[in-house]
Write an enzyme that holds these catalytic residues in place. Structure first.
Site, mmCIF file in Angstrom:
data_model
loop_
_atom_site.group_PDB
_atom_site.id
_atom_site.type_symbol
_atom_site.label_atom_id
_atom_site.label_comp_id
_atom_site.label_asym_id
_atom_site.label_seq_id
_atom_site.Cartn_x
_atom_site.Cartn_y
_atom_site.Cartn_z
ATOM 1 N N SER A 1 36.491 31.107 41.982
ATOM 2 C CA SER A 1 35.310 31.453 41.015
ATOM 3 C C SER A 1 33.927 30.577 41.307
ATOM 4 O O SER A 1 32.929 30.720 41.296
ATOM 5 C CB SER A 1 35.793 31.221 39.664
ATOM 6 O OG SER A 1 36.482 32.255 39.277
ATOM 7 N N ASP B 1 30.685 37.935 33.884
ATOM 8 C CA ASP B 1 31.604 36.829 33.691
ATOM 9 C C ASP B 1 31.683 36.596 32.324
ATOM 10 O O ASP B 1 31.715 37.640 31.432
ATOM 11 C CB ASP B 1 30.929 35.380 34.246
ATOM 12 C CG ASP B 1 31.749 34.563 34.883
ATOM 13 O OD1 ASP B 1 32.547 34.162 33.897
ATOM 14 O OD2 ASP B 1 31.552 34.280 35.869
ATOM 15 N N HIS C 1 33.185 29.211 31.788
ATOM 16 C CA HIS C 1 33.234 29.802 33.197
ATOM 17 C C HIS C 1 31.930 30.595 33.615
ATOM 18 O O HIS C 1 31.543 30.160 34.680
ATOM 19 C CB HIS C 1 34.515 30.738 33.212
ATOM 20 C CG HIS C 1 34.617 31.140 34.708
ATOM 21 N ND1 HIS C 1 34.057 32.264 35.239
ATOM 22 C CD2 HIS C 1 35.860 31.054 35.426
ATOM 23 C CE1 HIS C 1 34.772 32.330 36.341
ATOM 24 N NE2 HIS C 1 35.674 31.731 36.684
#
Length: 815
Positions: free
Chosen positions: A586, A179, A248
């Site tokens: 996600s 990530d 994220h």
């Protein structure tokens, strides 16, 4: 790119275009230039690590291979960016087009491809999963472990899901995430109560910019970062540290395995306890992304290191565009995950955010557990209060409006505020930048229509705010109503077309229409839920229709989880929230990764295929109204929308039967897919010396892969042509329940127009018989003109039951 409620508006504006531009740049680089292009990064994939080959010898062989194609004066060691030496063999190097082409012809090379740029696919969610699944299924109590065959016939109760003590098997489970990095100071990564990492852990905590080894602990046990210089874009490439500057990676890792944090919220919204799905698991971060994207060469390096480090599950919330989807041999995620699965590591990937169009699912290799996104039963309501009778019109958005609750602000439509220099009334009605007269909207609430092809909602809001508008009402596509966008300090809400009709009616009737917009409020127990999110990518797979994708669905809309400190704050706030509300597949992916880690913790000898099977066959297809799940549009959801259904974490701990598969099964898949035997030999870690693909290889035979779902193509179509045509597939199940002597009977749910027969209809397991095979035959009914068959797809399910377990497998049959 995730469907996000990011704090950083500037980055949100360009990310949707960047996904396309980055792919075009990667795909077009070096083409049509006669080989005179400057060097760029190419990935050279060489399959499995040869037996009895040390990493040092492998690295030397890579450099020697590069040297054979270089001109005098160019040194191989100065050109190689990454070398893959643990889970698989290969490297990434800066090469010219001609040098890459020369390497492609070398023996032992499976594929050579330009380094692609992938994009990120962007808590009540865990509580909702438990509430929904216990409401619609009869299962063990929440958190109960599976029954064991040894000693305790009633089974051993699991430690609570958030208990990090050594008594919980999850404490020895490690989730690796590929990530954008991690924010180690987040309370979600507090290691209170955790002992030392498992002895098998071989990873490291790499020092980098604003990050050192002390940032890791007994919860966040590893962090690595990789060269991202091949990622180009408007945003800085970054990558000089495991530290997350996007948010994220922090969000996904805390969703998968965050420690319980009480009093969590997003500035008061979505209050409660934030926790990961496997809160007792350890976290290892592999930073392969920046704001500008994710380098394919770094993704492969992340997989290679995660395999060697000793992770149990790898969570990957990123992927290719469905419009520039590479083949398996040139897809870093497909390559890395193949070798991870061959080493016993479960790989969970997001399905993509290109829905609701058909055939948009990515990360669809059969060794990957592919996750779609659904809603939960929570909404963020921001209403429009109209003057006159003070009636309320429901809206959805995340805003911290400071408008007076009394409807006193003049209300105007974008069309009525059109600038005299603009001739296009439709563009003005959509409040496109430059189409409105600022003098007509100053101090007023503006009603704007919006469609997916328009300028970004946030750009529109910024322009209206800059022009002095008091607020904005956006009329959205009804399918998008479940995703709440964050507008922070500017009063914006989003309404459906039906709600907009009421507002238009009021404006037409009132001589001086006025309104106000309320600040967002958290609303729970919304119905129906879950529904499939509009953005969630759909099947069938564009690579092979004979494997049903996506596999499973999980919450991916407005998910509360940890975040990096924000640069802009809502009115009256002095400290940035440590959490954020974000949407995308996600966010769905780490929900399933957390569930997979828990299943693996209780069943450490299970293969990745068995873990996947347990998750898929125990999924639910009912919502909190005890009705079949739908999509955002209200239409019935199908396996192309949600795979086997919504994940049921507690049920997956005791599936009864599993559909197992291993590396050999996937190699046969590659043969049937079309790869030749020599290529398959290179990909495999171990193969008999005389291995070859069968003479009758066919994509139709992919349907026989021992998968928990079934997909058959080429059976439907013209009714007269299909009459009498049939297809039979074979499956094998393994009894993993507490009772060694178990009897399972089958139930078939088949749609009109399709005959489905299972042989045998009963499976009898004993102490000596733990695996049994059965066949499923599909044939088109000759006397039915079912509308779905005319469209080319029919779906249903087969379910094996012993009275306690319900082992459900969806199927789709197409033309």
């Amino acid at each position: 790119m995730e469907v996000a409620t990011h704090m950083a508006r500037s980055s949100t504006v360009y990310w949707s275009l960047l996904a396309v531009f980055s792919w075009l740049a990667a795909a077009g680089a070096g083409l049509g230039d006669g080989g005179r292009s400057p060097p760029q990064v190419y990935v050279v994939y060489m399959g499995a690590v040869p037996p009895r080959t040390s990493p040092s010898l492998l690295l030397e062989s890579h450099l020697r291979l590069v040297s054979t194609v270089l001109k005098r004066g160019r040194r191989a060691d100065s050109l190689v960016v990454h070398q893959y030496k643990h889970g698989f063999s290969g490297f990434a190097a800066r090469l010219s087009k001609d040098e890459a082409a020369a390497l492609r012809r070398k023996p032992g090379v499976v594929s050579v491809f330009a380094d692609p740029v992938y994009q990120l696919h962007t808590t009540r969610s865990w509580d909702f999963l438990q509430q929904t699944t216990t409401a619609v299924k009869i299962d063990d109590a929440a958190g109960a472990g599976p029954a064991r065959r040894s000693g305790n016939k009633k089974g051993k109760a699991a430690a609570p899901a958030n208990d990090p003590s050594s008594s919980s098997p999850a404490a020895d489970t490690i989730i690796g995430l590929l990530d954008s990095g991690i924010w180690p100071e987040s309370p979600s990564f507090n290691d209170a109560g955790f002992g030392r990492p498992p002895s098998r852990w071989k990873g490291v905590c790499m020092a980098g910019d604003d990050f050192n080894s002390s940032n890791c602990n007994n919860k966040l046990i590893g962090a690595r970062y990789y060269d991202l210089s091949s990622v180009r874009g408007p945003a800085p490439s970054g990558g000089g540290s495991p530290r997350d500057d996007v948010g994220h990676g922090t969000h996904t890792s805390s969703t998968a395995a965050g420690s319980a944090v009480t009093g969590a919220s997003y500035y008061g919204l979505a209050p409660g306890t934030a926790k990961g799905g496997s809160a007792a698991s350890r976290v290892a971060m592999y930073r392969v992304c920046s704001q500008a994207g994710c380098a394919g060469s770094a993704i492969l390096a992340g997989f290679d290191d995660a395999i060697a480090d000793g992770v149990d599950v790898i969570s990957v919330s990123l992927g290719a565009s469905p419009y520039f989807r590479p083949d398996f041999s040139a897809d870093p995620i497909a390559i890395g995950s193949f070798h991870a699965v061959a080493k016993g590591v479960t790989v969970v990937c997001s399905a993509g955010n290109s829905g609701p169009g058909a055939a948009t699912v990515v990360n669809a290799a059969p060794w990957i557990l592919t996750v779609a996104a659904t809603t939960i039963d929570r909404d963020f309501e921001s209403d429009v209060l109209l003057g006159g009778n003070n009636s309320a019109v429901k809206g959805v958005a995340i805003n911290f409006s400071n408008l007076d609750r009394s409807p006193k602000y003049p209300l105007i439509t974008g069309a009525a505020a059109k600038s005299s220099s603009v001739s296009d009334t439709d563009s003005a009605s959509h409040c496109e930048p430059g189409t409105l007269d600022s003098s007509k909207i100053r101090g007023k609430i503006v009603l704007c229509h919006h469609s997916q092809s328009d300028t970004s909602k946030l750009v529109k809001a910024d322009e209206l705010q800059s022009a002095g508008a008091a607020g904005c009402i956006l009329v959205m596509n009804d399918n998008e109503s479940s995703v709440a966008t964050a507008y922070l300090d500017f009063p914006v809400t989003e309404v459906t077309s039906a709600a907009a009709a009421a507002i238009h009616k009021y404006i037409a009737a009132a001589s001086e229409p006025v309104a106000t917009i309320t600040a967002a409020a958290t609303v729970t127990e919304c119905k129906p839920a879950p529904v499939v999110a509009y953005f969630s990518s759909r099947g069938p797979s564009g690579q092979t229709g004979n494997v049903l994708k996506p596999d499973i669905a999980a919450p991916g809309v407005n998910i509360l989880a940890s975040w990096i400190p924000a640069s802009s704050l809502p009115p009256g706030q002095k400290q940035p929230s440590q959490f954020n509300l974000v949407s995308g597949t996600s966010m769905a992916c780490p929900h399933v990764a957390g569930a997979a880690a828990t299943v693996k913790a209780w069943n450490p000898t299970w293969s990745p295929a068995a873990v996947r099977s347990a998750i898929m066959t125990t999924a639910t297809t009912l919502n909190n109204e005890r009705e079949p799940m739908t999509t955002d549009s209200g239409s019935p959801a199908t396996p192309y929308d949600y795979g086997a259904g919504q994940v049921h974490p507690a049920g997956a701990l005791d599936p009864g039967l599993v559909y197992d598969a291993g590396e050999d099964d996937y190699l046969r898949f590659l043969c049937n897919y079309g790869y030749n035997a020599s290529t398959v030999r290179l990909v495999a870690s171990t193969l008999p010396s005389g291995f070859s693909c069968a003479a009758n290889v066919s994509k139709d035979l992919i349907s026989d892969l021992n998968y928990p779902s079934i997909a058959v193509t080429g059976l439907l179509g013209n009714k007269s042509a299909a009459a009498g045509r049939s297809r039979t597939v074979t499956r094998t199940v393994t009894n993993v329940g507490a009772q060694e002597a178990a009897s399972y009977t089958v139930a078939v749910s088949a749609p009109p127009g399709l005959d489905v027969k299972v042989t045998p209809s009963k499976l009898e397991f004993t102490r000596g018989v733990k695996k049994l095979a059965f066949q499923v035959s599909f044939s088109r009914s000759g006397n039915d003109d079912d509308a779905a068959a005319a469209k080319g797809a029919l779906s249903g399910s087969i379910t094996w039951s012993d009275g306690k377990h319900m082992v459900r497998s969806p199927f789709v049959v197409t033309s």
